[in-house]
Design a protein around this motif. Structure first.
Motif, short mmCIF file in Angstrom:
data_model
loop_
_atom_site.label_atom_id
_atom_site.label_comp_id
_atom_site.label_asym_id
_atom_site.label_seq_id
_atom_site.Cartn_x
_atom_site.Cartn_y
_atom_site.Cartn_z
N VAL A 286 0.55 -1.12 -6.64
CA VAL A 286 1.71 -0.15 -6.11
C VAL A 286 1.86 1.15 -6.90
O VAL A 286 2.97 1.62 -7.00
CB VAL A 286 3.24 -1.36 -6.36
CG1 VAL A 286 2.93 -2.34 -5.72
CG2 VAL A 286 3.08 -1.59 -7.69
N ARG B 102 8.82 0.08 -7.59
CA ARG B 102 7.52 -0.22 -7.54
C ARG B 102 7.07 -1.67 -8.09
O ARG B 102 6.48 -2.28 -7.72
CB ARG B 102 6.74 0.77 -8.14
CG ARG B 102 6.45 2.15 -7.32
CD ARG B 102 5.64 3.03 -7.68
NE ARG B 102 6.27 4.21 -8.27
CZ ARG B 102 5.75 5.59 -8.66
NH1 ARG B 102 4.49 5.37 -8.49
NH2 ARG B 102 6.48 6.55 -8.92
N GLY C 173 5.67 -4.55 -6.30
CA GLY C 173 4.47 -5.45 -6.84
C GLY C 173 4.73 -6.88 -6.80
O GLY C 173 3.67 -7.67 -6.73
N LEU D 212 3.17 3.56 -0.26
CA LEU D 212 2.68 2.36 -0.53
C LEU D 212 2.79 1.26 0.42
O LEU D 212 1.96 0.31 0.76
CB LEU D 212 3.28 1.79 -1.92
CG LEU D 212 3.03 2.77 -3.20
CD1 LEU D 212 4.00 2.39 -4.25
CD2 LEU D 212 1.61 2.39 -3.32
#
Length: 511
Positions: free
Chosen positions: A136, A159, A163, A193
């Motif tokens: 990520v 993030r 993840g 992402l």
């Protein structure tokens, strides 16, 4: 093949006083590797739909009709035990606020290890954790694993949450407003992402958002929700380029648009000269200078941590500068000066929930020893100014919508008849339609009362729609400044060009 099929889904709340369900007879399809955006205002039913799809409806909610089928299996009435096996492995969920979704008492390592364990991944050593964070886009994950959520920026927290959600390599990711609290460049990184996961892993994404620019940039299909129902659904280019529903056209018309005129010169009201603020080991603001004209708006933009909010707190005397000067009409601003008022980002947190709206608005007047009769008259006048009915004075903030609360916060700021109002992210917690209403209200109040605004935001599109002049901050300094139209048309620095490039969708461009 359809990965997620929603048919006639109807969800209601036991505590609701309304007969209308929160989600009303919804049909929706998501195919493998597809990104589908569900857009609409706050209260349209988007988040209730998301919670129904991942088995996280509260006890007060009931699925009254319809079905949810995932990968050929009915999941709308699964028991909790079955949901726990499915959620995190095959279906993942990313909520809006990583600050409340992450456990503040656990390190990133502990929380990510738990996510991998629940996803059934083996082994659970640091190599697996590092791989999950690398995936990520977190550089040097070893430095992040030992930290607690409060020690990370908003972008890093989001993030980490992403993840954790992707740890089991799910087939479906449901992301509920995953970037609404993030600045433009971090928002772009997180959306990149999510898009990369869909493209390379074949993960399907249901993206819940009020931001049409995000939907336009990232989604293959868009479903528009209003009052619990989907009013329009189709390919993104069709829905946003050739909308059929009146409500979709309303959403599109509410998107902020840049001003296209250059402001006339205004008499200086606020002068900031070589302002600085230093904390132990950190320079938050480093030699900032600017001028704000009377009855005009200066937009201050930049990433989180650039020093914008620190400047706001120094101008409103909430934080003492380390150096430099702040002058109002050529004189230093005194502590508690009624000519300078503040409107905070979050109307949910800035209003005392135990006080009536009338008392909240009158509070600054009470501090100025204004008499009871005059306070009551002024409260009625201010409620009218912000387009709220007089009866709202008897209600408490908890009985109001987000937009109504922000109107109350604006009324409170106007109570002492200020010359300058500092607006720190005043619409970032609001949906697009409510944003447009509040920005229009602020512009009307500016014309009526001759107010000057210092508008602080991470959202370049919002500032571009409201500000006469623009100052771009980076690392505590002003990177570039000028009239809004000039900065947007010909950005002089690479950082400003990067900010402009990160604004999602053509919706940020002039008509």
């Amino acid at each position: 093949m359809t990965l997620l099929a929603v048919r006639g889904l109807t969800v209601g709340y036991d505590s609701s006083r309304q007969n209308r369900p929160a989600v009303d007879r919804i049909d929706l399809n998501v195919h493998p590797g597809q990104i589908v955006a569900v857009v609409g205002e706050s209260g349209s039913g988007k988040s209730t739909l998301a919670h129904a799809l991942v088995g996280l409806l509260p006890d007060t909610a009931r699925v009254h009709a319809g079905s949810v089928t995932f990968n050929g299996q009915r999941v709308d009435h699964l028991p909790d035990r079955r949901w726990r096996r499915l959620r995190g492995r095959r279906i993942a969920y990313v909520p809006q606020d990583p600050g409340s979704a992450l456990n503040p008492l656990m390190t990133v390592r502990a929380q990510l290890t738990e996510a991998l364990r629940l996803a059934g991944n083996r082994p659970l050593g640091d190599n697996a954790l590092t791989e999950a964070l690398n995936r990520v886009g977190i550089p040097a994950p070893d430095r992040v694993l030992g930290r607690y959520p409060h020690q990370l920026s908003g972008g890093y927290r989001q993030r980490v949450l992403l993840g954790m959600a992707l740890a089991g390599r799910p087939a479906l990711l449901v992301a509920d407003e995953p970037t609404s609290a993030l600045d433009t460049t971090v928002q772009k990184t997180v959306l990149d992402l999510i898009e990369d996961v869909a493209a390379h892993d074949g993960t399907s994404v249901l993206l819940i958002t009020h931001d049409l620019g995000v939907a336009e940039d990232r989604a293959d299909r868009v479903a528009v929700m209003s009052d619990g129902r989907i009013v329009e659904d189709g390919p993104t280019a069709q829905v946003l380029g050739r909308p059929q529903a009146a409500y979709t056209r309303l959403l599109l018309d509410s998107a902020p648009r840049p001003r296209a005129t250059r402001p006339a010169a205004a008499e200086p009201l606020l002068e900031v000269r070589d302002l600085s603020k230093t904390y132990p080991g950190t320079v938050a603001v480093d030699g900032v200078s600017f001028t704000l004209g009377r009855a005009s708006t200066l937009g201050l933009v930049g990433e989180s941590g650039s020093g914008k909010s620190t400047i706001a707190r120094m101008i409103t005397q909430l934080v003492e500068p380390t150096g430099g000067s702040i002058l109002l009409d050529g004189e230093p601003i005194a502590v508690g000066c009624p000519r300078v008022q503040f409107v905070a980002q979050n109307p949910y947190a800035s209003l005392d929930p135990l006080m009536s709206v009338g008392r909240i608005i009158a509070e600054p007047l009470r501090a100025l020893r204004v008499g009871v009769a005059e306070r009551s008259r002024r409260v009625r006048e201010l409620l009218d100014d912000v387009a709220l009915p007089a009866e709202v004075a008897r209600r408490r903030p908890t009985a109001l919508s987000g937009g109504q609360r922000q109107r109350v916060a604006i009324a409170r700021a106007l109570a002492p008849r200020p010359d300058l109002v500092v607006l720190d992210e005043p619409v970032s917690a609001l949906d697009t339609v409510t944003q447009a209403q509040i920005l229009t209200l602020l512009q009307g109040l500016q014309r009526k009362h001759g107010l000057a605004y210092l508008l602080i935001s991470h959202d370049l599109a919002v500032v571009a729609a409201s500000a006469d002049r623009l100052a771009v901050m980076r690392d505590g300094r002003i990177d570039e400044s000028g009239t809004t139209v000039d900065v947007l048309a010909s950005p002089a620095t690479p950082f400003t060009r990067e900010l402009l490039a990160a604004v999602p969708g053509r919706l940020a461009a002039p008509r």
